[in-house]
Design an enzyme around this catalytic site. Structure first.
Site, short mmCIF file in Angstrom:
data_model
loop_
_atom_site.label_atom_id
_atom_site.label_comp_id
_atom_site.label_asym_id
_atom_site.label_seq_id
_atom_site.Cartn_x
_atom_site.Cartn_y
_atom_site.Cartn_z
N PRO A 81 -8.66 65.33 -1.00
CA PRO A 81 -7.20 65.34 -1.21
C PRO A 81 -6.54 64.32 -0.28
O PRO A 81 -6.42 64.54 0.92
CB PRO A 81 -6.80 66.77 -0.85
CG PRO A 81 -7.87 67.24 0.10
CD PRO A 81 -9.13 66.54 -0.28
N ASP A 133 -7.57 62.32 4.88
CA ASP A 133 -8.23 63.45 4.22
C ASP A 133 -7.49 64.72 4.67
O ASP A 133 -7.62 65.15 5.81
CB ASP A 133 -9.70 63.49 4.63
CG ASP A 133 -10.48 64.62 3.94
OD1 ASP A 133 -9.84 65.51 3.36
OD2 ASP A 133 -11.73 64.60 4.02
N HIS A 134 -6.73 65.31 3.75
CA HIS A 134 -5.88 66.44 4.11
C HIS A 134 -6.68 67.71 4.42
O HIS A 134 -6.14 68.68 4.96
CB HIS A 134 -4.89 66.73 2.98
CG HIS A 134 -3.52 67.10 3.48
ND1 HIS A 134 -3.29 67.60 4.73
CD2 HIS A 134 -2.29 67.04 2.87
CE1 HIS A 134 -2.00 67.84 4.89
NE2 HIS A 134 -1.37 67.50 3.79
N ARG A 135 -7.98 67.72 4.09
CA ARG A 135 -8.81 68.86 4.48
C ARG A 135 -9.06 68.86 5.99
O ARG A 135 -9.26 69.92 6.59
CB ARG A 135 -10.16 68.80 3.76
CG ARG A 135 -10.09 68.83 2.24
CD ARG A 135 -11.45 68.56 1.63
NE ARG A 135 -12.00 67.28 2.08
CZ ARG A 135 -13.22 66.83 1.75
NH1 ARG A 135 -14.00 67.58 0.98
NH2 ARG A 135 -13.65 65.66 2.17
N ILE A 186 -7.22 66.52 8.29
CA ILE A 186 -6.10 66.01 9.09
C ILE A 186 -4.79 66.52 8.50
O ILE A 186 -4.49 66.29 7.32
CB ILE A 186 -6.10 64.47 9.11
CG1 ILE A 186 -7.42 63.95 9.72
CG2 ILE A 186 -4.91 63.93 9.88
CD1 ILE A 186 -7.59 62.45 9.64
#
Length: 442
Positions: A240, A414-416, A418
């Site tokens: 994501p 990477d929203h997982r 950060i």
């Protein structure tokens, strides 16, 4: 006993490669260190050196063969005192297309796979004949083979000197369909599963309506292009992405660059704007360690140094040589190292450790006049910085509208791994260091 020359693993992740070119031919004498072949991996074309001396008695896999698995026998080397001529005079039919009914020839990929398989079988037969049907195996391997009904002469050992060991028996038992639960039966099962089933020919894509009539050329994808397509597709499907953009005034950085280049001229070093931005990103990652991470399933890997992967365009695609410990290196060292890495990248001469790894990436398309873009994250990394062109723009400086050199930088995160707020802190630190570049030199 002839030495089996096997497809090497030229990188930790390599599973197969293309045997691009043989640099020797059957009958040639070779010594340790001689170049034998050029092998194309997913990132570069690398030279393969001999580690033993002898005579090339048989080339099993012809040059130009794709999808050669790591560990597959590609040639045989006859040692001192061994008869290399017998292998050289072996039938050549296995290397040639087999004529089909109706006059057609099997010149396509299936014929090539059959030729390689036949040559592999021929090579194994040559090895068995050379040893007088005496199979080298450990006592444990012989006992297990007898219990499981495995024919030792059908195996190629993975131990020292081709010795068959326990792992080879376990593997052969699975491939041959032997019932491993029974140790009393000495007979093979009624139906044996072949060790290798030929892969079906890849389906040809359906012609696109309206385009099939347009003159075109079908270009075969290189291993590098296939890998790029696979990895970028996986990145966009599985990661994501979140994008954060800042505008950066470059006038102070350009001024400092000019002064440093003047002082470095006698040493033959010339800094680029990208060299300075590599340093700024590395220092920013150390200031905001929450962004110097990788997502690893149920773990988050936190790195204690900043290794920056730098996107470099090469004829066959894209490669990312790495400036290791960029946060502690001098700008002159970064410039010198980057020049060397980029030059060897374009020649396909990088070693695997020079492009595999990195904790974050930077991609600069400013030289093409691109104002801003969103870069795709290079897994397993968790961020990449996309750099646009520096251009003269109206810009507020000290509460007054002036003309300044401004560039746009976009971070992909990477929203997982950060959070948005942490990504914003990194962009803030990067902007501050680029606008006040003396801070990255302290």
């Amino acid at each position: 006993m002839p030495i089996e020359l096997k497809m090497p693993a030229l990188s930790p992740t390599m599973e197969e490669g293309t045997l691009a070119k043989w640099l020797v031919k059957e009958g040639d004498n070779v010594a340790a260190g001689d170049l034998l072949a050029e092998i194309e991996t997913d990132k570069a074309t690398m030279e393969f050196e001999a580690v033993d001396e002898g005579t090339i008695s048989k080339i099993v896999v012809p040059e130009g063969t794709d999808g050669v698995k790591v560990g597959e026998v590609i040639a045989l080397i006859a040692g001192e005192g061994e008869d290399a001529g017998a292998a050289i005079e072996a039938p050549k039919a296995a290397k040639e297309p087999v004529a089909k009914e109706g006059g057609e020839t099997g010149a396509g990929q299936p014929a090539k796979e059959e030729a390689v398989a036949a040559s592999q079988a021929e090579a194994k037969a040559a090895l068995r004949a050379d040893t007088g049907d005496r199979v080298k195996a450990s006592p444990l391997a012989r006992r297990l083979a007898e219990q499981k009904g495995v024919d030792l002469s059908s195996l190629t050992g993975s131990g020292p000197g081709g010795r068959i060991v326990k792992a080879d028996i376990d593997s052969a038992g699975g491939k041959a369909g032997v019932d491993l639960r029974s140790t009393t039966s000495r007979q093979a099962p009624p139906e044996r599963v072949p060790e290798k089933t030929p892969a079906p020919a890849p389906a040809r894509p359906e012609p696109v309506e309206g385009l099939s009539e347009i003159p075109h050329e079908a270009v075969k994808l290189s291993n590098m292009r296939k890998t790029i397509a696979r990895r970028l597709t996986e990145s966009k499907q599985q990661i994501p992405h979140i994008y954060l953009t800042v505008d950066i005034q470059l006038d102070a950085l350009l001024k400092l660059r000019g002064e440093l280049n003047a002082s470095l001229q006698s040493r033959g070093v010339k800094l680029s704007v990208n060299d300075m931005l590599i340093k700024a990103l590395a220092v920013s990652l150390m200031e905001v360690p929450e962004c110097n991470v990788s997502f690893a399933g149920d773990q988050l890997l936190k790195y204690s140094r900043a290794d920056i992967s730098v996107a470099v365009s090469i004829p066959n695609g894209l490669i990312t040589p790495i400036i290791t410990q960029a946060d502690t290196k001098a700008l002159s060292a970064i410039a010198t190292e980057m020049k060397d890495l980029a030059g060897r990248a374009k020649e396909g001469k990088l070693a695997p450790h020079e492009y595999q790894g990195g904790t974050a990436s930077i991609s600069n398309m400013g030289m093409f006049g691109i104002k801003a873009f969103d870069a795709v994250i290079n897994p397993p990394q968790a961020m990449i910085m996309a750099i646009g062109a520096g251009e003269k723009r109206p810009y507020v400086v000290n509460d007054s509208l002036q003309i300044a050199t401004v560039m746009s930088a976009t971070g992909s995160f990477d929203h997982r791994a950060i959070d948005g707020a942490d990504g914003a802190k990194l962009m803030q630190a990067f902007k501050r260091l680029a606008e006040n570049p003396l801070g990255m030199l302290a």
